[in-house]
Design an enzyme around this catalytic site. Sequence first.
Site, short mmCIF file in Angstrom:
data_model
loop_
_atom_site.label_atom_id
_atom_site.label_comp_id
_atom_site.label_asym_id
_atom_site.label_seq_id
_atom_site.Cartn_x
_atom_site.Cartn_y
_atom_site.Cartn_z
CG HIS A 158 75.84 -8.70 19.47
ND1 HIS A 158 75.76 -9.54 20.61
CD2 HIS A 158 76.06 -9.84 18.49
CE1 HIS A 158 76.45 -10.34 20.04
NE2 HIS A 158 76.13 -11.17 19.42
CG HIS A 216 71.36 -16.14 15.64
ND1 HIS A 216 72.52 -16.12 15.44
CD2 HIS A 216 71.34 -17.76 15.93
CE1 HIS A 216 73.65 -17.05 15.98
NE2 HIS A 216 71.97 -17.49 16.25
CG ASP A 236 76.42 -11.87 10.53
OD1 ASP A 236 76.97 -12.98 10.18
OD2 ASP A 236 74.94 -12.52 11.64
N1 CMC Z 1 69.27 -1.21 13.43
C1 CMC Z 1 68.64 0.19 13.51
N2 CMC Z 1 68.16 -0.29 15.04
C2 CMC Z 1 68.39 -1.48 15.43
C3 CMC Z 1 69.66 -1.44 14.93
C4 CMC Z 1 69.77 -2.30 13.68
N3 CMC Z 1 70.71 -3.37 13.16
N4 CMC Z 1 69.69 -2.72 16.05
C5 CMC Z 1 69.40 -2.26 17.00
N5 CMC Z 1 67.89 -1.46 16.71
C6 CMC Z 1 67.98 -0.55 18.00
C7 CMC Z 1 66.42 -0.97 18.29
O1 CMC Z 1 65.13 -0.08 16.99
C8 CMC Z 1 65.97 -0.40 20.03
O2 CMC Z 1 66.10 0.83 19.15
P1 CMC Z 1 64.89 1.76 20.53
O3 CMC Z 1 65.36 1.36 21.96
O4 CMC Z 1 64.61 2.82 20.13
O5 CMC Z 1 62.98 1.19 20.54
C9 CMC Z 1 67.32 -0.45 20.50
O6 CMC Z 1 68.33 -0.43 19.23
C10 CMC Z 1 67.95 -1.43 20.63
O7 CMC Z 1 67.32 -2.50 20.07
P2 CMC Z 1 66.57 -4.31 20.72
O8 CMC Z 1 66.06 -4.89 19.08
O9 CMC Z 1 66.19 -4.23 22.03
O10 CMC Z 1 67.85 -5.01 20.58
P3 CMC Z 1 68.20 -6.35 21.28
O11 CMC Z 1 69.46 -6.30 21.56
O12 CMC Z 1 67.19 -7.48 21.60
O13 CMC Z 1 68.79 -7.19 19.25
C11 CMC Z 1 69.95 -7.74 17.26
C12 CMC Z 1 70.40 -7.18 18.97
C13 CMC Z 1 71.29 -8.23 17.12
C14 CMC Z 1 69.14 -8.89 17.40
C15 CMC Z 1 69.53 -6.48 16.83
O14 CMC Z 1 70.74 -5.61 16.99
C16 CMC Z 1 69.55 -6.46 15.02
O15 CMC Z 1 68.71 -7.14 14.88
N6 CMC Z 1 70.69 -6.63 14.53
C17 CMC Z 1 70.55 -6.54 13.25
C18 CMC Z 1 70.38 -7.87 12.65
C19 CMC Z 1 72.17 -8.30 12.71
O16 CMC Z 1 73.07 -7.41 12.26
N7 CMC Z 1 72.30 -9.82 13.58
C20 CMC Z 1 73.37 -9.95 13.03
C21 CMC Z 1 73.84 -10.26 14.57
S1 CMC Z 1 75.08 -10.61 15.22
C22 CMC Z 1 75.50 -12.14 14.61
C23 CMC Z 1 75.13 -12.98 15.40
O17 CMC Z 1 75.62 -13.72 16.76
O18 CMC Z 1 74.31 -13.94 14.97
#
Ligand code: CMC
Length: 424
Positions: free
Chosen positions: A302, A263, A358
């Site tokens: 996201h 986050h 971010d």
């Molecule tokens: N790098 C590589 N792969 C990713 C990433 C990433 N940053 N984010 C998601 N994926 C992949 C993940 O491995 C999964 O792949 P698969 O379907 O093969 O298993 C797929 O994309 C879906 O991921 P998810 O974890 O189910 O997605 P989510 O919606 O639960 O998570 C997130 C959203 C923001 C937590 C995630 O994208 C992440 O960890 N990003 C990096 C951290 C980040 O930049 N966070 C800031 C978010 S914006 C500021 C805020 O509002 O907090």
Amino acid sequence: MADSITITDNRSGESMEIPIKDGGVDAAEWRKLLPGIWFHDPGLATTSNTASAITELDGIEGVLRYRGYPIEQLAEHSTFLEVAYLLINGELPNQTELDNWVHEITHHTYVHENFRKRFSDAFHYDAHPMGMLTSSVAGLSTFYPEAKEIEDPDVRMRQIVRLIAKMPTIAAAAYRYSQGLPFVFPDNDLTYAANFQSMMYRVAKPKFEADPVLTKALDVLFILHADHEQNCSTTAARVVGSSHADPYSAVSAGCAALYGPRHGGANEAVLRMLDDIGSYDQIDDFIESVKKGEGRLMGFGHRVYKSYDPRAQIIKKAAHDVFEVTGRNPLLDMALKLEEVALSDDYFVSRNLYPNVDFYSGLIYQSMGFPTEMFTVLFAIGRTPGWLAHWNEMLEQDSRISRPRQLYVGEGERSYVPLADRSA
Ligand code: CMC
């Protein structure tokens, strides 16, 4: 075509039609047909926890609006305190309302001397400022016992003003403490963003001269972070607030949730990631390791945005304004290259992974002289009006305490085994 869904319990053959209203279906209706059968929704990815009139977010179209106003217009024409007023009160203020609001916030920036001296001194010398902020905000509730009167709108508004006013003071105090520097008192002649910089950086001189371009950029960053509907930290603040805890405890819960690298902690993680990658020619290897699941590309992806994050686009422009003053951040070229490689790679494209708020904010903060540990704290300052707007809206709605259900998958009943009878 009816604006409704029909669900059928195939065990009994019973059906029920449920209207679709405001894009949702009422789970209370579902409960009538299927008592004891729960929606299983880890991460609450398809569950609406509330009806809210604060922020509209369309993740497919990349739309973000506060109270109907597009984020692009607010970033260009408004100020953070005006946006805070808008989020809390629902309408843009007229001149008198804005003047009174700014005056109120400006004159509540001081923190109690006991708080400043005794409370802060309890932390270890190298405490992370986000940990200090989280516990300090919770500690503030002990200085304002009236805050418990959450049913009184005037009392609520006083705490809202106090929290928005004092967040930069506490944040800067946490930083100064970690640097072994003396506390700098708020300067009521300065704007919100300039005063924060003064409390962070002023040394010896009686007045801090904030650079207008950097001050504007910081104010814009606060606007972009001010709200984002039911994100992890807002949900945390609402869940705590739903038990009728005071707003300092609720906002502290928001800070705790924001701290994590998935986050608000992502801006800090982006900079650490760029440092770890080390050089331009390592980018392809790094992308390959991400694709193998060895780590994530921080600042990408996201839960809601599946085309682009409109905040990231505004931030990218703000970064260029800042670099005109501070000089180009040496990590920018790596970030641009990383973005280019990721956006042309099927792994990222097929998963709708785009730069989020971010990805570039950390580069700006670093160029403005903020240490990496302060990045999430800056996010928290910006997000405070959003947390409070949702907390206030929730109490006006008289919502129920947050209490989700679970699917129990553990052992059935079994008898206690005395210690001596258990196998090694
Ligand atoms: N790098 C590589 N792969 C990713 C990433 C990433 N940053 N984010 C998601 N994926 C992949 C993940 O491995 C999964 O792949 P698969 O379907 O093969 O298993 C797929 O994309 C879906 O991921 P998810 O974890 O189910 O997605 P989510 O919606 O639960 O998570 C997130 C959203 C923001 C937590 C995630 O994208 C992440 O960890 N990003 C990096 C951290 C980040 O930049 N966070 C800031 C978010 S914006 C500021 C805020 O509002 O907090």
